[in-house]
Design a protein around this motif. Structure first.
Motif, PDB file in Angstrom:
ATOM      1  N   ASP A 348       0.805  -1.219   0.000  1.00 54.52           N
ATOM      2  CA  ASP A 348       0.000   0.000   0.000  1.00 54.52           C
ATOM      3  C   ASP A 348       0.839   1.270   0.000  1.00 54.52           C
ATOM      4  OD1 ASP A 348       1.000   0.041   2.573  1.00 54.52           O
ATOM      5  OD2 ASP A 348      -0.884  -0.549   3.521  1.00 54.52           O
ATOM      6  N   GLY A 349       2.176   1.130   0.085  1.00 55.11           N
ATOM      7  CA  GLY A 349       3.037   2.296   0.023  1.00 55.11           C
ATOM      8  C   GLY A 349       3.083   3.113   1.299  1.00 55.11           C
ATOM      9  N   MET A 350       2.409   2.660   2.336  1.00 54.70           N
ATOM     10  CA  MET A 350       2.411   3.393   3.609  1.00 54.70           C
ATOM     11  C   MET A 350       3.299   2.671   4.609  1.00 54.70           C
ATOM     12  SD  MET A 350      -1.591   4.503   4.016  1.00 54.70           S
ATOM     13  CE  MET A 350      -2.197   2.820   3.937  1.00 54.70           C
ATOM     14  N   LEU A 351       4.035   3.474   5.376  1.00 53.49           N
ATOM     15  CA  LEU A 351       4.895   2.909   6.411  1.00 53.49           C
ATOM     16  C   LEU A 351       4.095   2.835   7.699  1.00 53.49           C
ATOM     17  CD1 LEU A 351       8.286   4.726   5.660  1.00 53.49           C
ATOM     18  CD2 LEU A 351       7.460   2.511   4.846  1.00 53.49           C
ATOM     19  N   GLU A 352       3.548   1.649   7.944  1.00 51.14           N
ATOM     20  CA  GLU A 352       2.667   1.467   9.098  1.00 51.14           C
ATOM     21  C   GLU A 352       3.338   0.676  10.217  1.00 51.14           C
ATOM     22  OE1 GLU A 352      -1.351   0.615   6.588  1.00 51.14           O
ATOM     23  OE2 GLU A 352       0.456  -0.558   6.154  1.00 51.14           O
ATOM     24  N   GLY A 353       4.561   0.183   9.974  1.00 53.18           N
ATOM     25  CA  GLY A 353       5.176  -0.715  10.931  1.00 53.18           C
ATOM     26  C   GLY A 353       4.607  -2.114  10.776  1.00 53.18           C
ATOM     27  N   ASP A 354       5.108  -3.049  11.550  1.00 52.28           N
ATOM     28  CA  ASP A 354       4.620  -4.421  11.466  1.00 52.28           C
ATOM     29  C   ASP A 354       3.140  -4.477  11.824  1.00 52.28           C
ATOM     30  OD1 ASP A 354       7.165  -5.091  10.837  1.00 52.28           O
ATOM     31  OD2 ASP A 354       7.633  -6.080  12.737  1.00 52.28           O
ATOM     32  N   GLU A 355       2.387  -5.201  10.989  1.00 53.45           N
ATOM     33  CA  GLU A 355       0.962  -5.397  11.258  1.00 53.45           C
ATOM     34  C   GLU A 355       0.720  -6.847  11.665  1.00 53.45           C
ATOM     35  OE1 GLU A 355      -1.755  -2.893   8.499  1.00 53.45           O
ATOM     36  OE2 GLU A 355      -0.046  -3.509   7.260  1.00 53.45           O
ATOM     37  N   GLU A 375      -1.193 -15.907  15.749  1.00 54.21           N
ATOM     38  CA  GLU A 375      -0.851 -14.560  15.267  1.00 54.21           C
ATOM     39  C   GLU A 375       0.230 -14.644  14.195  1.00 54.21           C
ATOM     40  OE1 GLU A 375       1.723 -11.246  17.338  1.00 54.21           O
ATOM     41  OE2 GLU A 375      -0.356 -11.079  18.026  1.00 54.21           O
ATOM     42  N   PHE A 376       0.034 -13.883  13.119  1.00 50.24           N
ATOM     43  CA  PHE A 376       1.020 -13.785  12.052  1.00 50.24           C
ATOM     44  C   PHE A 376       1.436 -12.329  11.882  1.00 50.24           C
ATOM     45  CE2 PHE A 376      -1.763 -17.384  11.039  1.00 50.24           C
ATOM     46  CZ  PHE A 376      -0.831 -18.401  11.059  1.00 50.24           C
ATOM     47  N   ILE A 377       2.654 -12.137  11.410  1.00 48.35           N
ATOM     48  CA  ILE A 377       3.213 -10.798  11.252  1.00 48.35           C
ATOM     49  C   ILE A 377       3.289 -10.444   9.763  1.00 48.35           C
ATOM     50  CG2 ILE A 377       5.178  -9.289  11.764  1.00 48.35           C
ATOM     51  CD1 ILE A 377       3.721 -10.328  14.231  1.00 48.35           C
ATOM     52  N   ILE A 378       2.925  -9.192   9.458  1.00 45.33           N
ATOM     53  CA  ILE A 378       3.022  -8.668   8.088  1.00 45.33           C
ATOM     54  C   ILE A 378       3.932  -7.451   8.129  1.00 45.33           C
ATOM     55  CG2 ILE A 378       1.773  -7.737   6.116  1.00 45.33           C
ATOM     56  CD1 ILE A 378      -0.709  -9.190   7.253  1.00 45.33           C
ATOM     57  N   VAL A 379       4.975  -7.504   7.322  1.00 44.73           N
ATOM     58  CA  VAL A 379       6.011  -6.479   7.332  1.00 44.73           C
ATOM     59  C   VAL A 379       5.814  -5.541   6.141  1.00 44.73           C
ATOM     60  CG1 VAL A 379       8.512  -6.097   7.227  1.00 44.73           C
ATOM     61  CG2 VAL A 379       7.595  -8.055   8.490  1.00 44.73           C
ATOM     62  N   ASP A 380       6.007  -4.236   6.380  1.00 46.00           N
ATOM     63  CA  ASP A 380       5.987  -3.261   5.272  1.00 46.00           C
ATOM     64  C   ASP A 380       7.118  -3.560   4.297  1.00 46.00           C
ATOM     65  OD1 ASP A 380       3.842  -1.701   6.141  1.00 46.00           O
ATOM     66  OD2 ASP A 380       5.120  -0.534   7.476  1.00 46.00           O
ATOM     67  N   TYR A 381       6.843  -3.379   3.000  1.00 46.50           N
ATOM     68  CA  TYR A 381       7.949  -3.379   2.044  1.00 46.50           C
ATOM     69  C   TYR A 381       8.299  -1.926   1.762  1.00 46.50           C
ATOM     70  CZ  TYR A 381      11.043  -4.046  -1.851  1.00 46.50           C
ATOM     71  OH  TYR A 381      12.158  -4.028  -2.648  1.00 46.50           O
TER      72      TYR A 381
END
Length: 623
Positions: A348-355, A375-381
């Motif tokens: 999404d191009g936004m720096l949201e930190g780990d979700e 729980e799973f972690i999603i990292v910003d690219y």
């Protein structure tokens, strides 16, 4: 009152485990029986009516088993002696403790002889699956010198309750040699008899399940079994009774013990894990790069078909942050033990930190409904940025190191310099002319970035003090470094463009050009006395005469005007003649002479021939 152990499990794709490492197994004796049962029952299992018979020192909890050759990390132990005997090294062949306790009738029936010092833990429990299964190890100090004797220490796990095939189990022993109905005992699992401290070499009695510990460094028992699995089919949600018992057979003397793995009694669980794709890029999902198969796995396919429902929470939106909305249930078809959903987080191009993506799973496999949290972690690219050596100017012939480093993206990074073609983050170059070097970088998500650095090559100063030389017959020599430089430095620190040499030696100078480049040169100078050669004064000879010119002896070499190399030179005709001579030191000199030939001869006559009488004189005259 029925006790129930309920645990809320939280799993993550990336887990860091910290283990405390010590030198040997950790034994805690005298633990309350209820605490021991709580140690071995797993999530959702209910138990009641805990009873223990035996010495307090003969029961307890162990940890740190992975530092030994036991094969089980932690759990409970029961012995026919004392827990303190268990830790190694194996320095005795007859360690044990006489507790003065009675035996157990059930074990006596298995051993075929009287039993003593029995340690018995028993309780009621309600299984939530159709199989009771746990891992254990049996060990003893009776190995190996009492193999095939009447001192046949023995233990058993005895189950009482409904038989799913009909009827009723009554003290059904589930601690059996795999594939047989033979109970675990000294005489049933071994590699033959041997003297104390001697490794046995057969005959084998189910020795594939035997581990000899003679001289072992981590446990005292002389031998023990491999890690074995006890199991029995049961009726889910019915009440069963289990009796865990061990005893000495034939005497009170040497200890035997059994180790039961922690959390052995478990309710059926729905295992949930993520397999990131592409594999090996990241343990976590990455926006626009790393997707994942979220796999739901049953204990076995007998629970299918089943629809598993779950609630999705966390900071990631299951409808907006993924290429496809994530459903709130999944069906595992009949005959299968797993199914998966594919999750593809969008960039999404936004720096949201780990979700986080959290599944709260409704587990209805057992007798009660439980909720497991995964729980799973999603990292910003974050797009890569590149740091590279800045443009610079170097002097001709200089070598420079070019360094680049990528940030953000997903490591590891792959660096490719275009020319020269080198796969590295650092290269060394020695350009002959101004050159631009380009580097391209990709990461594990196939992100791409490139940059370049230009190296300007500046000309080197032109400096020449000349060849090594000798000074013959002079007191000094002036060295000229040339003009147009911004600085000079001679070997003695002087800073002029010239240097007067008065003594033999090696002299050097370093100069700096206006562009900042420096150059140096050196010369070796020697001083010697002068040499002389003398061909004499200019001279005249008559026609037909020869004059010999002599350059003198003692010289290293001679060189006449016609290229001849002798010490002397014969002259017969008019001309200018010269010679150059060289001595052994390299000094040289020369001389020149003018030789003229006179071809104007005088004319005279002595007269005609005549005859004179004896005694008469006549005067001849040339005129």
């Amino acid at each position: 009152m029925i006790r129930k152990i309920t645990v809320l499990l939280a799993f993550a794709i990336l887990v860091t485990i910290s283990n405390k490492i010590s030198a040997q197994i950790n034994i805690q004796s005298g633990v309350e029986p209820i605490a021991m049962v709580e140690n071995i029952v797993g999530e959702g299992v209910v138990f009641d009516n805990v009873q223990y018979t035996g010495a307090n020192s003969a029961r307890g909890i162990f940890t740190n088993g992975s530092t030994t050759n036991l094969g089980i990390e932690s759990g409970i132990f029961l012995t026919s002696g004392a827990g303190y005997v268990i830790p190694g090294p194996n320095t005795q062949s007859s360690a044990g403790s006489n507790n003065g306790m009675s035996g157990d009738a059930t074990l006596t029936g298995l051993a075929g002889v009287s039993t003593y010092d029995a340690s018995v833990l028993q309780f009621d429990f309600v299984p939530e699956s159709d199989t009771l299964r746990f891992k254990y190890v049996f060990g003893s100090e009776e190995y190996n010198e009492y193999v095939f004797s009447s001192f046949n220490d023995v233990f058993g796990y005895f189950v009482t309750g409904p038989d799913p095939n009909g009827g009723y189990f009554s003290n059904e022993n589930v601690a059996l040699i795999p594939g047989t109905e033979i109970p675990i005992a000294i005489n049933n699992v071994n590699n033959g008899w041997s003297s104390p401290g001697v490794v046995p070499n057969g005959p084998c009695t189910h020795c594939e399940y035997y581990v000899d510990n003679t001289g072992g460094m981590t446990l005292e028992y002389d031998g023990f079994t491999a890690v074995l699995t006890a199991w029995i089919m049961v009726v889910p949600c019915e009440t069963y009774h289990i009796k865990m018992a061990i005893a000495d057979a034939g005497d009170h003397i040497f200890d035997s013990g059994v180790f039961l793995e922690e959390n052995s009694f478990e309710s059926p669980k729905i295992e949930v894990e993520a397999e990131p794709t592409p594999e090996g890029v990241s343990d976590n999902m990455v926006e626009g790069c790393v997707e994942a198969d979220i796999i739901f796995r049953l204990p076995n396919s007998s629970y299918a078909p089943i629809t598993i429902n779950y609630e999705i929470t966390g900071t990631a939106d299951p409808d907006l942050d993924f290429e496809d909305p994530i459903p709130t249930s999944i069906t595992i078809d009949e005959g299968n033990d797993s199914a998966f959903i594919h999750v593809a987080p969008i960039k999404d191009g936004m720096l949201e930190g780990d979700e986080t993506l959290i599944f709260i799973i409704t587990n209805e496999l057992g007798c009660t409904v439980r909720y497991d949290t995964v729980e799973f972690i999603i990292v910003d690219y974050v797009d890569m940025v590149l740091s590279i050596t800045p443009d610079m100017a170097i002097c001709e012939g200089q070598t420079v190191e070019l360094v680049t480093e990528a940030f953000n993206g997903i490591s590891p990074y792959f660096y490719q310099w275009v020319e020269p073609s080198i796969e590295n983050d650092t290269i060394e170059v020695t350009p002959e002319e101004t050159t631009t070097y380009k580097v391209q970088v990709t990461d594990m998500c196939e992100g791409f970035i490139e940059d370049s650095v230009t190296i300007v090559v500046l000309p080197m100063p032109e400096l020449n003090l000349g060849n090594d030389t000798v000074v013959c017959g002079a007191d000094s020599l002036v060295l000229h470094a040339g003009g147009g430089f911004t600085s000079y430095q001679w070997q003695d620190g002087s800073a002029d463009s010239i240097y007067v040499v008065t003594e033999p030696g090696t002299y050097w100078v370093q100069v700096m050009a206006p562009n900042g480049c420096t150059a140096g040169d050196q010369i070796t100078v020697n001083f010697f006395p002068p040499i002389f050669v003398d061909l004499g004064i200019d001279t005249v000879i008559c026609i037909g005469e020869t004059v010999i010119l002599d350059a003198g002896g003692g010289f290293e070499s001679y060189y006449w005007q016609d290229g001849s190399n002798n010490q002397t030179y014969d002259v017969t005709i008019t001309g200018t003649y010269w010679v150059q001579v060289f001595d052994a030191n390299g000094c040289t000199t020369f001389d020149t002479i003018q030789v003229s030939v006179d071809d104007d001869a005088p004319e005279f006559s002595l007269g005609d021939d005549m005859t004179l009488c004896y005694g008469v004189s006549y005067t001849l005259s040339t005129g």
